[in-house]
Design a protein around this motif. Structure first.
Motif, PDB file in Angstrom:
ATOM      1  N   PHE A   1       0.821  -1.201   0.000  1.00 10.18           N
ATOM      2  CA  PHE A   1       0.000   0.000   0.000  1.00 10.18           C
ATOM      3  C   PHE A   1       0.861   1.259   0.000  1.00 10.18           C
ATOM      4  CE2 PHE A   1      -2.443  -3.433   1.849  1.00 10.18           C
ATOM      5  CZ  PHE A   1      -3.582  -3.391   1.064  1.00 10.18           C
ATOM      6  N   LEU A   2       2.051   1.186   0.598  1.00  6.33           N
ATOM      7  CA  LEU A   2       2.969   2.320   0.542  1.00  6.33           C
ATOM      8  C   LEU A   2       3.399   2.590  -0.904  1.00  6.33           C
ATOM      9  CD1 LEU A   2       4.770   4.411   2.010  1.00  6.33           C
ATOM     10  CD2 LEU A   2       6.546   2.663   2.066  1.00  6.33           C
ATOM     11  N   ILE A   3       3.720   1.534  -1.638  1.00  7.75           N
ATOM     12  CA  ILE A   3       4.143   1.685  -3.034  1.00  7.75           C
ATOM     13  C   ILE A   3       3.016   2.267  -3.876  1.00  7.75           C
ATOM     14  CG2 ILE A   3       4.835   0.422  -5.113  1.00  7.75           C
ATOM     15  CD1 ILE A   3       6.309  -1.547  -3.257  1.00  7.75           C
ATOM     16  N   LEU A   4       1.802   1.748  -3.702  1.00  6.20           N
ATOM     17  CA  LEU A   4       0.667   2.251  -4.465  1.00  6.20           C
ATOM     18  C   LEU A   4       0.402   3.716  -4.153  1.00  6.20           C
ATOM     19  CD1 LEU A   4      -1.650   1.775  -6.398  1.00  6.20           C
ATOM     20  CD2 LEU A   4      -3.001   0.890  -4.491  1.00  6.20           C
ATOM     21  N   GLY A   5       0.504   4.089  -2.870  1.00  5.63           N
ATOM     22  CA  GLY A   5       0.306   5.487  -2.485  1.00  5.63           C
ATOM     23  C   GLY A   5       1.362   6.393  -3.086  1.00  5.63           C
ATOM     24  N   CYS A   6       2.610   5.924  -3.156  1.00  6.54           N
ATOM     25  CA  CYS A   6       3.687   6.721  -3.742  1.00  6.54           C
ATOM     26  C   CYS A   6       3.473   6.934  -5.236  1.00  6.54           C
ATOM     27  CB  CYS A   6       5.033   6.038  -3.510  1.00  6.54           C
ATOM     28  SG  CYS A   6       5.572   6.052  -1.792  1.00  6.54           S
ATOM     29  N   VAL A   7       2.975   5.925  -5.920  1.00  4.54           N
ATOM     30  CA  VAL A   7       2.690   6.062  -7.353  1.00  4.54           C
ATOM     31  C   VAL A   7       1.616   7.114  -7.587  1.00  4.54           C
ATOM     32  CG1 VAL A   7       1.742   4.875  -9.367  1.00  4.54           C
ATOM     33  CG2 VAL A   7       3.415   3.713  -7.926  1.00  4.54           C
ATOM     34  N   LEU A   8       0.550   7.058  -6.795  1.00  5.35           N
ATOM     35  CA  LEU A   8      -0.524   8.046  -6.931  1.00  5.35           C
ATOM     36  C   LEU A   8      -0.022   9.452  -6.616  1.00  5.35           C
ATOM     37  CD1 LEU A   8      -3.441   6.043  -5.257  1.00  5.35           C
ATOM     38  CD2 LEU A   8      -3.071   6.430  -7.692  1.00  5.35           C
ATOM     39  N   ALA A   9       0.838   9.572  -5.597  1.00  5.90           N
ATOM     40  CA  ALA A   9       1.391  10.884  -5.246  1.00  5.90           C
ATOM     41  C   ALA A   9       2.264  11.436  -6.364  1.00  5.90           C
ATOM     42  CB  ALA A   9       2.199  10.777  -3.953  1.00  5.90           C
ATOM     43  N   ALA A  10       3.060  10.575  -6.991  1.00  3.73           N
ATOM     44  CA  ALA A  10       3.920  11.022  -8.087  1.00  3.73           C
ATOM     45  C   ALA A  10       3.098  11.533  -9.262  1.00  3.73           C
ATOM     46  CB  ALA A  10       4.820   9.870  -8.532  1.00  3.73           C
ATOM     47  N   ILE A  11       1.997  10.853  -9.559  1.00  2.00           N
ATOM     48  CA  ILE A  11       1.116  11.299 -10.643  1.00  2.00           C
ATOM     49  C   ILE A  11       0.523  12.671 -10.317  1.00  2.00           C
ATOM     50  CG2 ILE A  11      -1.044  10.810 -11.859  1.00  2.00           C
ATOM     51  CD1 ILE A  11      -0.400   7.816 -11.486  1.00  2.00           C
ATOM     52  N   ALA A  12       0.102  12.857  -9.053  1.00  2.00           N
ATOM     53  CA  ALA A  12      -0.512  14.130  -8.655  1.00  2.00           C
ATOM     54  C   ALA A  12       0.474  15.281  -8.776  1.00  2.00           C
ATOM     55  CB  ALA A  12      -1.030  14.022  -7.224  1.00  2.00           C
ATOM     56  N   ARG A  13       1.733  15.037  -8.441  1.00  2.00           N
ATOM     57  CA  ARG A  13       2.726  16.120  -8.452  1.00  2.00           C
ATOM     58  C   ARG A  13       3.060  16.577  -9.868  1.00  2.00           C
ATOM     59  NH1 ARG A  13       7.489  15.845  -4.153  1.00  2.00           N
ATOM     60  NH2 ARG A  13       7.538  18.006  -4.862  1.00  2.00           N
ATOM     61  N   ILE A  14       2.776  15.758 -10.862  1.00  2.00           N
ATOM     62  CA  ILE A  14       3.009  16.166 -12.246  1.00  2.00           C
ATOM     63  C   ILE A  14       2.086  17.319 -12.625  1.00  2.00           C
ATOM     64  CG2 ILE A  14       2.829  15.427 -14.664  1.00  2.00           C
ATOM     65  CD1 ILE A  14       3.640  12.628 -13.750  1.00  2.00           C
ATOM     66  N   TYR A  15       0.873  17.314 -12.070  1.00  2.00           N
ATOM     67  CA  TYR A  15      -0.153  18.264 -12.509  1.00  2.00           C
ATOM     68  C   TYR A  15      -0.364  19.423 -11.531  1.00  2.00           C
ATOM     69  CZ  TYR A  15      -1.228  14.497 -15.747  1.00  2.00           C
ATOM     70  OH  TYR A  15      -1.138  13.544 -16.715  1.00  2.00           O
TER      71      TYR A  15
END
Length: 304
Positions: free
Chosen positions: A177-191
């Motif tokens: 769940f930490l990995i999945l949360g980090c992926v979602l956070a990285a996507i958000a920071r792009i925009y």
């Protein structure tokens, strides 16, 4: 990931060496004082939010009341020596280091305690139905059963093996769940850019508070480093920075996913609504107090 590893190791040590219900003997009978003690347990068990969930689950299984565990889980990533020091360092050049430390710790303490009391009301009604199977404390044997079948003392190497097995289980359980949360956070920071956040703060200061809360949920920053990110928004009102620093360690994408390994949906919704509403109200209050006294909370040269 290092903090999840540390949290898993601490959880394994607690599981192996902490006697069942040992901590409850030192807690007051009244709910409010015990919740307040839970909120400052981070001074004894300092963990950032990345690793605190596994520690909290082990404390819960060791008999610590759910309300105290929730208060510890929410306040622990803020009210501990490492985060207090990092917050002061991040804002010391802004001339408001002690001020930000006091506000962040104070608001986190209030949010954690009130949420713990709300959870206690839920627990009285639903009991262990609020928890997943892995978080429910085991049934304590009666005194007669304990005397009839005393548990033999295991050798040290066996106990170290038990710690490793528990730590590995908790690490694998949470890491997905930490990995999945980090992926979602990285996507958000792009925009979402820093310029957009500072523009909102300047043009619509009250909107900056929920905007920074939303950003904190998306970015999934570690509480030991998020103060430096908040300090980088030099034109952001102090209330917006507080909203970011108080809510982030309590609620973000990875934490919500981690919660599913410990709490049922009803409890997750209760915690989420409580911390969001309380943080919003308290930070708006701080904003009004600052404006009433013509304080800016900005570093020299950042006004306007």
């Amino acid at each position: 990931m290092p903090f999840v590893v540390l949290g898993a190791v601490v959880a394994g040590i607690l599981e192996e060496f902490l006697p069942q219900e040992a901590l409850t003997k030192f807690l007051p009978k009244a709910v409010l004082p015990s919740v307040m003690i839970g909120a400052v347990l981070g001074l004894l068990f300092p963990m950032c939010e990345c690793g605190i969930v596994v520690v909290m689950r082990r404390l819960l299984r060791k008999g610590l009341p759910l309300s105290c565990c929730i208060a510890y889980m929410l306040a622990g990533p803020v009210i501990n020596g490492v985060v207090i020091f990092s917050t002061w360092v991040a804002f010391k050049d802004h001339k408001i280091g002690p001020e930000m430390v006091g506000l962040r710790v104070g608001l986190a303490f209030i949010v954690a305690c009130v949420t713990g009391l709300i959870v206690q009301l839920q627990f009285r009604k639903y009991g262990n139905a609020l928890l997943t199977t892995s978080a429910i404390p085991p049934v304590k044997p009666t005194e007669a059963e304990a005397q009839a079948a005393p548990k033999p003392r295991e050798p040290l190497m066996r106990r170290l093996g038990n710690i490793s097995a528990t730590a590995l289980h908790d690490f694998v359980d949470i890491m997905v769940f930490l990995i999945l949360g980090c992926v979602l956070a990285a996507i958000a920071r792009i925009y979402i850019t820093d310029t957009q956040i500072q523009s909102i703060s300047t043009d619509q200061p009250f909107l900056a508070i929920p905007a920074m809360m939303f950003l904190a949920v998306l970015m999934c920053l570690c509480s030991e480093a998020d103060a430096f990110v908040a300090a980088s928004f030099t034109k952001l009102h102090v209330s917006g920075k507080l909203a970011f620093l108080v809510l982030g360690p309590m609620l973000d994408l990875k934490l919500v996913l981690m919660f599913t390994r410990v709490f049922r949906t009803r409890l997750i919704v209760t915690i989420t609504i409580s911390v969001i509403v309380l943080t919003l109200i308290l930070c708006v209050g701080v904003h009004l107090v600052y404006d009433a006294n013509n304080w800016t909370g900005l570093p020299p040269g950042a006004a306007g």
